[in-house]
Design an enzyme around this catalytic site. Structure first.
Site, PDB file in Angstrom:
ATOM      1  N   GLU A  36       0.836  -1.193   0.000  1.00 18.23           N
ATOM      2  CA  GLU A  36       0.000   0.000   0.000  1.00 18.23           C
ATOM      3  C   GLU A  36       0.874   1.248   0.000  1.00 18.23           C
ATOM      4  O   GLU A  36       0.406   2.359   0.263  1.00 18.23           O
ATOM      5  CB  GLU A  36      -0.939  -0.002   1.197  1.00 18.23           C
ATOM      6  CG  GLU A  36      -0.245  -0.084   2.546  1.00 18.23           C
ATOM      7  CD  GLU A  36      -1.148   0.345   3.692  1.00 18.23           C
ATOM      8  OE1 GLU A  36      -1.549   1.520   3.689  1.00 18.23           O
ATOM      9  OE2 GLU A  36      -1.433  -0.487   4.570  1.00 18.23           O
ATOM     10  N   CYS A  73      -3.294  -3.184   4.507  1.00 13.67           N
ATOM     11  CA  CYS A  73      -2.353  -4.246   4.892  1.00 13.67           C
ATOM     12  C   CYS A  73      -2.733  -5.614   4.342  1.00 13.67           C
ATOM     13  O   CYS A  73      -2.098  -6.617   4.676  1.00 13.67           O
ATOM     14  CB  CYS A  73      -2.254  -4.317   6.418  1.00 13.67           C
ATOM     15  SG  CYS A  73      -2.003  -2.718   7.173  1.00 13.67           S
ATOM     16  N   HIS A 112      -2.005 -10.133  11.792  1.00 12.11           N
ATOM     17  CA  HIS A 112      -1.506  -8.839  11.352  1.00 12.11           C
ATOM     18  C   HIS A 112      -1.256  -8.014  12.616  1.00 12.11           C
ATOM     19  O   HIS A 112      -2.099  -7.968  13.508  1.00 12.11           O
ATOM     20  CB  HIS A 112      -2.524  -8.127  10.457  1.00 12.11           C
ATOM     21  CG  HIS A 112      -2.198  -6.681  10.278  1.00 12.11           C
ATOM     22  ND1 HIS A 112      -1.039  -6.277   9.664  1.00 12.11           N
ATOM     23  CD2 HIS A 112      -2.826  -5.545  10.682  1.00 12.11           C
ATOM     24  CE1 HIS A 112      -0.985  -4.958   9.673  1.00 12.11           C
ATOM     25  NE2 HIS A 112      -2.055  -4.491  10.294  1.00 12.11           N
TER      26      HIS A 112
END
Ligand code: CAA
Length: 458
Positions: A83, A117, A252
């Site tokens: 990103e 993400c 994550h």
């Protein structure tokens, strides 16, 4: 289709400099412990102007290819998840072709995938889907994910970081993706996004983003559980799936404390659903919360405390080791989850891991999230693919130790330089190339037409 498609090898890259979070606490004049205890972060890696997303990905791919000693034409698909967008059209993947094209290999599918993400996970799924399709030509797939996570001055800044992970995918892998087991949740929210194309920084609603992450986790876990129970039923077993069926669980990791709370939340899901045996001593201290609805619990501080206490042993056993890199390097957005996977491997022996199921939760703001799992091969003998993969991660602590500690003043100065040079043309980035790790690719020059040239530190 080929059997046990999954990860054969992986490589992690992080910057050669970091700022210490206790130094940052003092510098930012916040209470001692806010970043180190409250967020669970000890150090944060960061890049100078000499590194951008292309250079990070060039470095990690080069390192993986050199370590595995595979010929450049053995890769048939290369996917990038990021990103950190420096061009609205030209993919990072096209820059990585620089490494492959000299070998004559230009027959490589795949481009970049972006949603916060989650892009690394989408890339992993794409690559695995390719291998299980009629388009697979028998070659390896490579998944590269990486990001430079930076925030403006303020409360989000200590949750930055930078890094990249490259993974080699193939059949008969020691970390095989479990087929048919992906629980996904996607919805439209503005928790973290990057509408300002003139800046590297996101707009972020921190509290909302935490709630969105938790809600996505609840939904993905419910969906994953439903799918695995269906598989089990078809195989003749009707037992409920619980957290106990993941021997390890990785997440994550925007900051480490969040992960500890997330693991605790999976325990809450079991407890509140019919599948958790609510009489079990596992749920000691949670009795008062029986009957709550999951969606009503996001801001319940008493429940938070009780859950953290009840799940501490399980956290230490299943998840803590996976936070080694994130604690010391910070958030790396798309590669965060895969850095956690590398950490888990680096902190365990092949024997510890053999035969286990590793649950993995991927979250990208906006939002896109999935919970899926890896099955670790049984063979942990010396020289086995699993043993080789595990031992390839054993140098992580030494590599992290060899980084240079920078002061918050130096860190701030470099952040200011990144702001100054962002989208500028006609410059060579300032900085000492020798401060990068040997073998690192770096941005050498941006010409008047925004064309970027890269060079490699010997
Ligand atoms: N000692 C110990 N603990 C302390 C403390 C001290 N002196 N001072 C505060 N704390 C604790 C607080 O109690 C709090 O812990 P709990 O939530 O467990 O109560 C913790 O430290 C953080 O304090 P605050 O909530 O006051 O922190 P903040 O509001 O200043 O900022 C943040 C925290 C919202 C995470 C902010 O850093 C941020 O916006 N970060 C970016 C967004 C983010 O990371 N979101 C995560 C989910 S979204 C996602 O996952 C995608 C992604 O990668 C970005």
């Amino acid at each position: 289709w080929p059997k046990d498609v999954g990860i054969l090898a992986l490589e992690v890259y992080f910057p050669a400099q970091y700022v210490d979070q206790t130094d940052l606490e003092k510098f930012n004049n916040v209470g001692a412990g806010k970043y180190t205890v409250g967020l669970g972060q000890t150090e944060m890696g960061f890049c100078s102007v000499q590194e951008d997303i292309n250079s990070l990905c060039l470095t990690v791919v080069q390192r993986l290819m050199e370590r595995t000693k595979l010929p450049w034409d053995s890769v048939g698909r290369l996917e990038v998840g990021t990103e950190t967008i420096i061009d609205k059209s030209k993919a990072v993947k096209t820059v990585l072709m620089e490494l492959f094209q000299d070998s004559g290999n230009t027959d490589i599918e795949g481009i970049d995938t972006t949603n916060a993400c989650y892009g690394g996970t989408a890339s992993l799924f794409n690559a695995a889907n390719w291998m299980e399709s009629s388009y697979w030509d028998g070659r390896y797939a490579m998944v590269v994910c990486g990001d430079i996570a930076v925030y403006p001055n303020g409360n989000a800044r200590p949750t930055g970081g930078a890094g990249a992970v490259a993974m080699l995918l193939g059949p008969n892998a020691p970390l095989a993706l479990e087929q048919g087991l992906r629980g996904t949740h996607m919805e439209n929210v503005y928790d973290f996004y990057k509408p300002n194309l003139a800046s590297e920084y996101p707009l972020v609603d921190g509290k909302l983003s935490i709630q969105c992450y938790m809600r996505a986790l609840d939904r993905c876990y419910a969906s994953y559980r439903q799918k695995i129970q269906k598989q089990w039923k078809q195989a003749g077993t009707s037992q409920p799936f619980t957290l106990d069926d993941f021997q390890f669980m990785i997440f994550h990791t925007p900051f480490c404390k969040m992960v500890q709370k997330s693991l605790a939340r999976l325990m809450l899901s079991d407890f509140l659903s019919a599948s958790g045996n609510t009489q079990s001593s596992l749920y000691k201290g949670l009795e008062a919360f029986r009957g709550l609805k999951l969606e009503d619990t996001y801001t319940n501080k008493d429940l938070d405390k009780a859950l953290l206490k009840a799940s501490l042993d399980i956290f230490n056993k299943k998840t803590k080791a996976s936070l080694y890199l994130s604690t010391r390097n910070g958030n790396t957005y798309t590669s965060s989850l895969y850095g956690c996977l590398a950490s888990l491997l680096s902190q365990h022996s092949a024997q510890d891991l053999a035969g286990s199921r590793i649950g993995a939760f991927s979250y990208g703001s906006g939002l896109a999230a999935s919970l899926f799992s890896f099955r670790v091969s049984q063979d942990a003998s010396p020289g086995s693919p699993l043993e080789k993969l595990v031992s390839s991660t054993s140098d992580l602590p030494k590599r992290l130790d060899s980084r240079k500690r920078m002061s918050p003043e130096e860190f701030t100065e470099i952040m200011n330089q990144r702001e100054h040079f962002y989208h500028k043309v006609n410059f060579s980035p300032p900085g000492d190339v020798n401060s990068l790790f040997p073998g690192t690719w770096y941005l050498d020059q941006v010409d008047e037409l925004h064309r970027r040239k890269y060079a490699r530190r010997p």
